[in-house]
Write a protein that holds these residues in place. Structure first.
Motif, PDB file in Angstrom:
ATOM      1  N   LEU A   9       0.833  -1.210   0.000  1.00 33.40           N
ATOM      2  CA  LEU A   9       0.000   0.000   0.000  1.00 33.40           C
ATOM      3  C   LEU A   9       0.864   1.255   0.000  1.00 33.40           C
ATOM      4  O   LEU A   9       0.563   2.242  -0.680  1.00 33.40           O
ATOM      5  N   SER A  10       1.967   1.190   0.732  1.00 34.06           N
ATOM      6  CA  SER A  10       2.871   2.330   0.782  1.00 34.06           C
ATOM      7  C   SER A  10       3.515   2.556  -0.581  1.00 34.06           C
ATOM      8  O   SER A  10       3.581   3.691  -1.072  1.00 34.06           O
ATOM      9  N   LEU A  11       3.980   1.493  -1.218  1.00 35.47           N
ATOM     10  CA  LEU A  11       4.629   1.640  -2.526  1.00 35.47           C
ATOM     11  C   LEU A  11       3.635   2.144  -3.570  1.00 35.47           C
ATOM     12  O   LEU A  11       3.984   2.937  -4.439  1.00 35.47           O
ATOM     13  N   ARG A  12       2.391   1.715  -3.435  1.00 35.77           N
ATOM     14  CA  ARG A  12       1.379   2.102  -4.427  1.00 35.77           C
ATOM     15  C   ARG A  12       0.924   3.557  -4.267  1.00 35.77           C
ATOM     16  O   ARG A  12       0.671   4.251  -5.244  1.00 35.77           O
ATOM     17  N   THR A  13       0.857   4.013  -3.017  1.00 37.64           N
ATOM     18  CA  THR A  13       0.267   5.340  -2.765  1.00 37.64           C
ATOM     19  C   THR A  13       1.297   6.414  -2.458  1.00 37.64           C
ATOM     20  O   THR A  13       0.988   7.598  -2.498  1.00 37.64           O
ATOM     21  N   GLY A  14       2.502   5.998  -2.056  1.00 39.37           N
ATOM     22  CA  GLY A  14       3.501   6.984  -1.632  1.00 39.37           C
ATOM     23  C   GLY A  14       3.334   7.413  -0.189  1.00 39.37           C
ATOM     24  O   GLY A  14       4.097   8.244   0.296  1.00 39.37           O
ATOM     25  N   ALA A  15       2.349   6.878   0.508  1.00 35.09           N
ATOM     26  CA  ALA A  15       2.122   7.260   1.907  1.00 35.09           C
ATOM     27  C   ALA A  15       2.944   6.381   2.853  1.00 35.09           C
ATOM     28  O   ALA A  15       3.163   5.203   2.565  1.00 35.09           O
ATOM     29  N   ALA A  16       3.362   6.961   3.977  1.00 36.98           N
ATOM     30  CA  ALA A  16       3.858   6.138   5.077  1.00 36.98           C
ATOM     31  C   ALA A  16       2.647   5.431   5.683  1.00 36.98           C
ATOM     32  O   ALA A  16       1.629   6.065   5.936  1.00 36.98           O
ATOM     33  N   VAL A  17       2.756   4.122   5.897  1.00 37.15           N
ATOM     34  CA  VAL A  17       1.622   3.331   6.376  1.00 37.15           C
ATOM     35  C   VAL A  17       1.922   2.788   7.769  1.00 37.15           C
ATOM     36  O   VAL A  17       2.972   2.168   7.984  1.00 37.15           O
ATOM     37  N   THR A  18       1.010   3.041   8.709  1.00 36.07           N
ATOM     38  CA  THR A  18       1.146   2.528  10.069  1.00 36.07           C
ATOM     39  C   THR A  18       0.048   1.506  10.345  1.00 36.07           C
ATOM     40  O   THR A  18      -1.129   1.775  10.087  1.00 36.07           O
ATOM     41  N   VAL A  19       0.464   0.347  10.824  1.00 33.75           N
ATOM     42  CA  VAL A  19      -0.478  -0.679  11.266  1.00 33.75           C
ATOM     43  C   VAL A  19      -0.395  -0.712  12.787  1.00 33.75           C
ATOM     44  O   VAL A  19       0.633  -1.069  13.356  1.00 33.75           O
ATOM     45  N   SER A  20      -1.471  -0.315  13.451  1.00 35.22           N
ATOM     46  CA  SER A  20      -1.371  -0.232  14.903  1.00 35.22           C
ATOM     47  C   SER A  20      -1.869  -1.507  15.559  1.00 35.22           C
ATOM     48  O   SER A  20      -2.704  -2.229  15.033  1.00 35.22           O
ATOM     49  N   GLY A  21      -1.300  -1.790  16.696  1.00 32.92           N
ATOM     50  CA  GLY A  21      -1.643  -2.985  17.456  1.00 32.92           C
ATOM     51  C   GLY A  21      -0.776  -3.039  18.703  1.00 32.92           C
ATOM     52  O   GLY A  21      -0.294  -1.992  19.159  1.00 32.92           O
ATOM     53  N   ALA A  22      -0.603  -4.217  19.275  1.00 32.54           N
ATOM     54  CA  ALA A  22       0.213  -4.320  20.486  1.00 32.54           C
ATOM     55  C   ALA A  22       1.607  -3.750  20.202  1.00 32.54           C
ATOM     56  O   ALA A  22       2.162  -3.000  21.004  1.00 32.54           O
ATOM     57  N   VAL A  23       2.182  -4.115  19.054  1.00 36.43           N
ATOM     58  CA  VAL A  23       3.376  -3.432  18.529  1.00 36.43           C
ATOM     59  C   VAL A  23       2.948  -2.806  17.212  1.00 36.43           C
ATOM     60  O   VAL A  23       2.368  -3.482  16.360  1.00 36.43           O
ATOM     61  N   ASP A  24       3.197  -1.517  17.065  1.00 33.22           N
ATOM     62  CA  ASP A  24       2.812  -0.816  15.839  1.00 33.22           C
ATOM     63  C   ASP A  24       3.918  -0.979  14.788  1.00 33.22           C
ATOM     64  O   ASP A  24       5.102  -0.939  15.125  1.00 33.22           O
ATOM     65  N   LEU A  25       3.510  -1.101  13.536  1.00 34.74           N
ATOM     66  CA  LEU A  25       4.460  -1.138  12.422  1.00 34.74           C
ATOM     67  C   LEU A  25       4.292   0.119  11.588  1.00 34.74           C
ATOM     68  O   LEU A  25       3.167   0.499  11.265  1.00 34.74           O
TER      69      LEU A  25
END
Lengths: 291, 291, 291
Positions: C176-192
């Motif tokens: 998704l990041s490569l496609r949109t150019g956005a930094a992508v955050t996946v939040s959870g117990a440890v966030d990516l």
């Protein structure tokens, strides 16, 4: 009950307004913004009023006619909500329900500036805003100024925050009051309340209050509640500013930050008693020379 | 787990409902008013449910079909939200998703009175209101009464507050239940829950709860959560009223005013354990003679 | 100020971002959902930003052009709010106002899935969601996948909660990041947090945060505030996740339940100082091998 010879800007007079408010629990109809719907209702309940949020044009006129006061706040404006406001303000005027206008972010945004000017035709008893909002609303509503009713040019604040100190808006507040017949309050570190002839300054409040969203909106709602029990709109406005400012001071004595301040402020509005109001009200009358 | 011989109005039964709720974390779809969106979601999360607010007609039907329960609350009604409610209630009925109706300020306002009567056609499992709202909704939905479906005449409360005590609405609650098939709860100092044949009284609660906005709406949302784990709507309603009332009592023991009460109530819902429920539930069954 | 040789994922770098944020008080324009309007504004104020909620299409484009950052959150979506978002996102792109997208419940609901894909055309600098939302948004936005732009099939979470752990969404986040150019955050117990080339993990946070509604929305709003003062969207995202997670940890040390956690979190955001950030930030850089 104020002493027979207490002036209306004394702590006794504020305490008497609070006592009447709690005795009558006025029904305060609010059409306000999405940010503060909950906190406004809770502040009104805490001080002793009965809040009701009714915003659709299908209902707002009927409700404004039976309410004891009406509060209109322009934050998070939409055309739907604007129609509900218009209907409510017209009905309030016809039913002699006193009402107060909070022109949030007027001047910074053209659409709501036009809505605000339109609402002035329904003759609010009171208006409260920060300095930038009052400067902008005065300019927008001046029929002799080119562009009146459209854009406020560079008077506008930066979003919802004021770019000006209250004293800078005193001349505009007076002009706006004389033009509209409303008591005008400019809130800030020291609040100014004027009806064009008289001027009160309210010193109650605490700097941390600016870090809680919507306490200006709470102040406007309390002006609405006071309009229901105090026939002089200027006194209703000044007394309400003392009450919210004092509750903020008391809350700040117990708070660690804005989260606890918001909670403590509701407790303080609920616990506020006449003796504390009399001891700590900071309300002074001043001469309003040609400004 | 209730003892084999515990009646369904015992504290054991309430504790068992709470335990099932936490084990299943039901997805509770809420279409509610602007004042309480945040506090409703937080109450549902605190007790152990999974709230989701989906109100647009483009989405509400699909979501009601997959949710474990649906809550519809008529506060701050707009035509847009009414369409979302209509779609959701129809989908809930078709998908057998249990749902609860909160007829906020029905009777006082003609527009939402019509919406409320229309929603009854989708057969809610439960209805909760104050005495004025239940009196008005019963009158509005009576096909044999002149003017039914239009205005509630002078039954209406004063805004969102009730002008009547719960016992005054008992006859109407029973009639409304028999007419609609819903379990009907009249909330007040003592709450009444009836399905037309049975009657429960809930004594839990605290007077300061009336000074926090939307705790009635919170009660309705908890009825929704209980409907997802308790198949008998009357028990789901009565158990939910015990849970919210008991949380209010526990919160009031620690609160100074309505600000801290609101915060403490969320903590109390989260911390509530079976032993406390069993020790303090105030739920009694009564005979419902011809009233 | 970070040490000259501090890496951008050090606590020093996070503390420097916080310091810039407080020095500049960026104006953060938010179009968010009805559940969190108040808590989002309060969190932005507490950390030191200046929030403004302007959602109508009549105003949102003009405001996005003058704001320092824009936050768009898809919860409680309506067609009216979608038009306001569309206008704001387009204006933000044209005015080079950085913006962040929070695709709440995307995938579970067809209507807002289409809105989300449409908004991606305006090139957000950052996107934050839970694992289910990122999995769904990636699938929806993939032009090579049958059904892209319509429904996410069974990728969707259960309402607003995630059915997946963050690591399960890492591949999708990168795509998704490569496609949109956005930094992508996946939040959870440890966030990516990833921009396709780099990957950060954020370990700050506390499990009780999932029992307060809208703290994911708060995290997104803080990403918006950090985008205004940190030109690298990946760093802005990771630093914001440290700040909200750390405030949550500090709040949990004082809270009894979710009610007090919500209040304490605002106090913690306000009181957070550089030394605490440096001592407790849990931010690690990892290699992003072919995943």
């Amino acid at each position: 009950m104020p002493m027979p010879d207490s002036p209306p800007w004394s702590g006794d007079a504020v305490a008497a307004t609070l006592e009447r408010l709690r005795a009558r629990t006025p029904l305060v109809h609010s059409i306000t913004n999405l940010v503060v719907t909950n906190s406004t209702a809770n502040a009104l309940l805490a001080i002793g009023a009965s809040p009701a949020m009714v915003e659709a044009e299908e209902e707002s006129a009927a409700f404004a006619a039976i309410a004891d006061a009406l509060v209109i706040n322009l934050g998070t404006m939409t055309p739907q909500r604007a129609r509900g406001m218009e209907a409510a303000a017209a009905a309030a005027r016809q039913a002699a329900t006193p009402w107060v206008l909070d022109p949030v972010a007027v001047g910074a945004l053209g659409y709501r500036s036009r809505v605000a000017v339109g609402l002035l035709a329904h003759r609010p008893q009171a208006i409260r805003g920060n300095a930038s909002e009052i400067l902008a609303l005065e300019a927008l509503s001046d029929p002799d100024r080119p562009g009146a009713g459209r854009e406020a040019g560079n008077e506008g604040g930066r979003g919802v925050d004021s770019a000006h100190a209250p004293e800078a808006a005193l001349r505009s507040a007076r002009a706006l009051s004389l033009r509209t017949g409303a008591a005008v309050t400019v809130s800030g570190a020291v609040d100014l309340c004027t009806d064009g002839a008289r001027l009160f300054r309210v010193g109650n409040g605490h700097p941390m209050m600016t870090r809680v969203t919507g306490l200006g909106c709470t102040a406007t709602a309390l002006i609405g509640a006071c309009l229901a029990v105090e026939p002089d709109p200027l006194l209703a406005s000044a007394h309400a500013m003392v009450l919210v400012g004092l509750a903020g001071e008391l809350a700040a004595e117990r708070a660690r930050g804005p989260g606890s301040l918001q909670m403590e402020l509701l407790d303080a509005l609920y616990l506020l008693d006449g003796a504390t109001v009399i001891a700590r009200a900071s309300l002074t009358a001043d001469e309003l020379r040609a400004v």
